[in-house]
Design a protein around this motif. Structure first.
Motif, mmCIF file in Angstrom:
data_model
loop_
_atom_site.group_PDB
_atom_site.id
_atom_site.type_symbol
_atom_site.label_atom_id
_atom_site.label_comp_id
_atom_site.label_asym_id
_atom_site.label_seq_id
_atom_site.Cartn_x
_atom_site.Cartn_y
_atom_site.Cartn_z
ATOM 1 N N SER A 34 21.042 -41.213 78.614
ATOM 2 C CA SER A 34 22.150 -40.253 78.504
ATOM 3 C C SER A 34 23.026 -40.510 77.275
ATOM 4 O O SER A 34 23.734 -39.620 76.813
ATOM 5 C CB SER A 34 22.996 -40.291 79.779
ATOM 6 N N ASP A 35 22.953 -41.732 76.708
ATOM 7 C CA ASP A 35 23.681 -42.009 75.469
ATOM 8 C C ASP A 35 23.281 -41.037 74.354
ATOM 9 O O ASP A 35 24.013 -40.848 73.387
ATOM 10 C CB ASP A 35 23.371 -43.432 74.966
ATOM 11 N N LEU A 36 22.082 -40.466 74.494
ATOM 12 C CA LEU A 36 21.552 -39.637 73.413
ATOM 13 C C LEU A 36 21.555 -38.145 73.726
ATOM 14 O O LEU A 36 20.917 -37.362 73.027
ATOM 15 C CB LEU A 36 20.128 -40.088 73.081
ATOM 16 N N GLN A 37 22.284 -37.765 74.776
ATOM 17 C CA GLN A 37 22.246 -36.353 75.175
ATOM 18 C C GLN A 37 22.690 -35.418 74.050
ATOM 19 O O GLN A 37 22.053 -34.399 73.787
ATOM 20 C CB GLN A 37 23.100 -36.131 76.434
ATOM 21 N N THR A 38 23.780 -35.774 73.361
ATOM 22 C CA THR A 38 24.285 -34.928 72.281
ATOM 23 C C THR A 38 23.245 -34.766 71.169
ATOM 24 O O THR A 38 23.072 -33.703 70.601
ATOM 25 C CB THR A 38 25.559 -35.553 71.664
ATOM 26 N N PHE A 39 22.567 -35.874 70.884
ATOM 27 C CA PHE A 39 21.539 -35.801 69.853
ATOM 28 C C PHE A 39 20.377 -34.907 70.274
ATOM 29 O O PHE A 39 19.873 -34.087 69.501
ATOM 30 C CB PHE A 39 21.016 -37.209 69.526
ATOM 31 N N VAL A 40 19.942 -35.062 71.525
ATOM 32 C CA VAL A 40 18.707 -34.414 71.977
ATOM 33 C C VAL A 40 18.855 -32.904 72.161
ATOM 34 O O VAL A 40 17.940 -32.132 71.847
ATOM 35 C CB VAL A 40 18.224 -35.079 73.295
ATOM 36 N N GLU B 170 17.528 -35.981 85.592
ATOM 37 C CA GLU B 170 16.968 -36.553 86.814
ATOM 38 C C GLU B 170 17.697 -37.850 87.177
ATOM 39 O O GLU B 170 18.015 -38.114 88.330
ATOM 40 C CB GLU B 170 15.469 -36.833 86.635
ATOM 41 N N LYS B 171 17.957 -38.654 86.152
ATOM 42 C CA LYS B 171 18.635 -39.933 86.368
ATOM 43 C C LYS B 171 20.043 -39.719 86.935
ATOM 44 O O LYS B 171 20.487 -40.439 87.823
ATOM 45 C CB LYS B 171 18.702 -40.690 85.032
ATOM 46 N N ALA B 172 20.722 -38.695 86.390
ATOM 47 C CA ALA B 172 22.083 -38.397 86.855
ATOM 48 C C ALA B 172 22.072 -37.959 88.316
ATOM 49 O O ALA B 172 22.989 -38.250 89.083
ATOM 50 C CB ALA B 172 22.702 -37.315 85.971
ATOM 51 N N GLY B 173 21.008 -37.249 88.704
ATOM 52 C CA GLY B 173 20.864 -36.819 90.089
ATOM 53 C C GLY B 173 21.864 -35.747 90.489
ATOM 54 O O GLY B 173 22.491 -35.106 89.635
ATOM 55 N N GLY B 174 21.996 -35.548 91.785
ATOM 56 C CA GLY B 174 22.930 -34.546 92.312
ATOM 57 C C GLY B 174 22.578 -33.158 91.803
ATOM 58 O O GLY B 174 21.418 -32.764 91.772
ATOM 59 N N GLU B 175 23.613 -32.457 91.330
ATOM 60 C CA GLU B 175 23.429 -31.092 90.839
ATOM 61 C C GLU B 175 22.480 -31.028 89.646
ATOM 62 O O GLU B 175 21.775 -30.059 89.428
ATOM 63 C CB GLU B 175 24.802 -30.502 90.449
ATOM 64 N N GLN B 176 22.508 -32.107 88.862
ATOM 65 C CA GLN B 176 21.708 -32.092 87.629
ATOM 66 C C GLN B 176 20.198 -32.099 87.889
ATOM 67 O O GLN B 176 19.425 -31.763 87.004
ATOM 68 C CB GLN B 176 22.090 -33.271 86.728
#
Lengths: 355, 334
Positions: free
Chosen positions: A268-274, A317-323
């Motif tokens: 998730s550290d790279l979400q902005t990049f991806v 998927e890692k975040a889980g819940g709604e995501q």
């Protein structure tokens, strides 16, 4: 030196059975009364040389002339491991200069790049060279000056060999062995720039990406010797730049995942990049903003990029819940649109997450 | 099975032609490369025989002659088999010899205890196996040692822990396995490591889903499989990728129709045999691995192949060696 081995075909016009200096030897033919199901049809030169080789092995002869004989056989069939083995034994027994052996083998190594034996022979010779010069004081390969000099020369040779085939498996393995065996700072320090040169020429060279990981993370170091955070920062920045340059490059994405896993950092550290890589090219709205930490896909890139979609889905998927729903949406789009060949895999991911 | 027109097309496997190709292999005197491959002759016999077994034509090579050839390659000094009469023993040819003799139920003709001793003598302190006394090491040789000991019924003499430990050290950041510690991931090496772990019941030591995904990513848009990212597709990976992924029970992740189409298009429909890719010269190596790949994909008219041993599944079943792999169900029509 009284005897010089020759690579010159002009010296090999005579068969061994015609050479006066071999008249004392009785050749041993291949099929000693055997009539095999799969006969082999040799060239006359190969048949002749190997018959004399069998005779040499039989009487356990260690001599100068055996060196020319084994060289001839190796040139005709570089996979003849018995000839290699006998040659190595002879060189050691006769105390032949080992540097000269390496030089003599340079041409053969390039010519028969894909034959494992040429590399294994070099490894044995180089190891012997190191051991012969280490008998006095040195305790590790790196503190041995003669060994280190030979290793540096060998590394330069490997670089030349890789120019012929930048993905040759044996050559790369040999390079990695050499670095680990000598473990000399002077050898290691040229590796990162070398990898970068190779990736500049071909950013999709998986062997070079693999070697990068080996160089950056494979070396055993004392605690505190390097600042791991700094290394990670440098590697992330480099990899992101290469992905921006060529987004659909599985090797770079694998490397990105590899360094995150290795350093136990969340994707998730790279979400902005991806994210910019997961949408069609036209939907980007903020073209004018330059964010050096998060380089955007270059113009003309094929988007969305499958590896980026997969990466983003993993974050969700890692975040889980709604995501989880978002992850499932992405996997479905991969199954039905972006990566239909691996439909069954993406459906497996959907099923696992829904369970 | 064959089309009504009688003319072979590349959508079906021309079994009679490939059988004939294998039968005539030893007679190719014009083949310039032939003498170069003497170090693989024993392997070639195994590849040919195994391809015939899968095509249900085991009888196409004479049993007695085959056994006689195998026994003529015995290296009495080493206590194992060379690739050819008079050649030094090597672990590669020794496994092929054992496989051929197992197929023909003739293992009783050899000195098993000497072969076992030879194999065990090749294990290095690190746990990996060498191929011969020259000293090449490779996870491939570890797999060969494990399979050979398993077929001979002497796995109990193996240091399992040490053997497995080395293989696990060859695992890379991308989830794949290399030939030695530090070496790049490669489909062929993934196969040998996975099959070794399967025989030793140690598959739970690895992250199977990640590895199966790496294998699925080997499929290229033309349906063929490659050995490493960005490398060309090649028919031989049809077996190595498929066998590994079927041992991991994820064969469905490969697009079977596309891969079968690719293998079939690499057939030489004039002289028989299968090549590395369409249009190239066929050889027995790509013929066996093409046919074995098709078998795992459930292609009609073929025998089941055990992906762990690359032997007929009926044989490993009979020997009590069958592991928990899964191929696609056999189809009855093309």
């Amino acid at each position: 030196m009284s005897h010089v081995e020759s690579n010159d075909p002009a010296d090999q016009t005579l068969l061994y059975c015609e050479k006066p200096e071999w008249q004392d030897v009785t050749p041993i033919p291949q099929y000693d009364g055997v009539n095999p199901i799969a006969p082999i049809f040799y060239t006359p030169e190969y048949k002749d040389a190997t018959e004399y080789f069998r005779a040499v092995v039989e009487k356990d002869e260690i001599s100068e002339r055996v060196l020319q004989l084994t060289l001839d056989i190796i040139q005709m069939n570089p996979a003849h491991y018995s000839a290699w083995q006998y040659r190595y034994r002879t060189i050691i027994a006769l105390k032949r200069p080992l540097e000269a052996e390496l030089t003599l083998m340079d041409v053969l190594a390039i010519q028969f790049l894909k034959t494992y034996q040429v590399w294994h022979h070099r490894r044995l010779v180089l190891t012997a060279l190191y051991e012969s010069s280490t008998s006095d004081s040195a305790s590790s390969p790196s503190s041995n000056a003669a060994g280190a000099a030979a290793a540096a020369k060998e590394l330069a040779f490997i670089t030349r060999a890789l120019e012929t085939d930048t993905k040759n498996y044996h050559t790369w393995s040999y390079r990695q062995w050499l670095l680990a065996f000598f473990d000399d700072e002077a050898l290691w320090e040229g590796e990162l720039p070398y990898v970068e040169r190779l990736l500049e020429a071909d950013v999709r060279n998986n062997s070079a990406w693999h070697h990068r990981f080996f160089v950056v993370f494979g070396r055993v170091r004392a605690k505190g010797e390097v600042d791991l955070e700094e290394v990670l920062k440098r590697e992330l920045s480099y990899t992101k730049d290469q992905i921006a340059f060529a987004p659909n490059n599985p090797s770079a994405w694998n490397y990105l995942r590899g360094i995150l896993e290795r350093n136990k950092k969340p994707y998730s550290d790279l979400q902005t990049f991806v994210e910019p890589y997961t949408v069609p090219a036209s939907s980007s709205t903020d073209e004018g903003i330059v964010d050096l930490d998060n380089p955007r896909p270059g113009p003309g890139a094929q988007l969305p990029c499958v590896a980026a979609l997969e990466f983003l889905a993993d974050i969700h998927e890692k975040a889980g819940g709604e995501q989880t729903k978002q992850a499932i949406e992405i996997w479905k789009s991969l199954a039905n649109e972006h990566d239909t060949m691996r439909k069954k895999y993406w459906e497996f991911r959907v099923k696992e997450a829904s369970a | 099975m064959s089309s009504s027109s009688g003319k072979p097309s590349s959508t079906e496997l021309n079994i009679p032609l490939h059988v004939k190709y294998i039968q005539t292999l030893g007679q190719n005197k014009d083949d310039l490369m032939y003498h170069m491959t003497s170090h693989l002759r024993m392997n070639a016999i195994y590849w040919g025989l195994m391809a015939l077994c899968i095509m249900n034509r085991k009888d196409a090579l004479d049993r007695d002659e085959t056994i006689e050839f195998v026994l003529s390659c015995w290296d009495d000094e080493a206590g194992a088999f060379g690739a050819h009469p008079g050649h030094d023993a090597h672990i590669l040819s020794t496994l092929s010899a054992i496989q051929v003799l197992t197929i023909h139920d003739a293992v009783d003709k050899i000195d098993v205890s000497r072969v076992v001793k030879f194999i065990l003598s090749l294990q290095q302190p690190s746990g990996v196996f060498a191929g011969d006394s020259f000293g090449e090491i490779d996870t491939r040789f570890s797999y060969i040692a494990v399979q050979a000991l398993s077929l001979l019924g002497h796995l109990d003499k193996l240091d399992v822990e040490k053997t497995v430990a080395y293989v696990l050290k060859c695992r890379n950041f991308d989830g794949g396995f290399g030939a030695v510690i530090g070496a790049e991931s490669h489909s062929g090496q993934v196969f040998v490591c996975v099959a070794l772990l399967a025989i030793l019941d140690k598959l739970d030591e690895i992250d199977q889903d990640t590895l199966a995904w790496w294998l699925a990513e080997r499929q290229l848009p033309n349906g063929g499989l490659n050995g490493r990212p960005q490398k060309l597709e090649d028919v031989c990976y049809s077996f190595w990728v498929l066998s590994a992924i079927s041992i991991l029970d994820k064969l469905t992740w490969i697009d079977a129709d596309k891969l079968a189409g690719f293998i079939l298009s690499a057939q030489d429909l004039e002289n028989g045999g299968i090549a590395d890719r369409p249009g190239d010269q066929p050889d027995v190596f790509h013929t066996i691995f093409g046919v074995a790949g098709l078998s795992l994909l459930g292609h009609p008219g073929l025998e089941d192949v055990d992906p762990v041993y690359c032997l007929p599944a009926s044989l490993t079943e009979k020997l009590g060696l069958r592991k928990a792999w899964r191929a696609l169900p056999r189809r009855t029509v093309s």
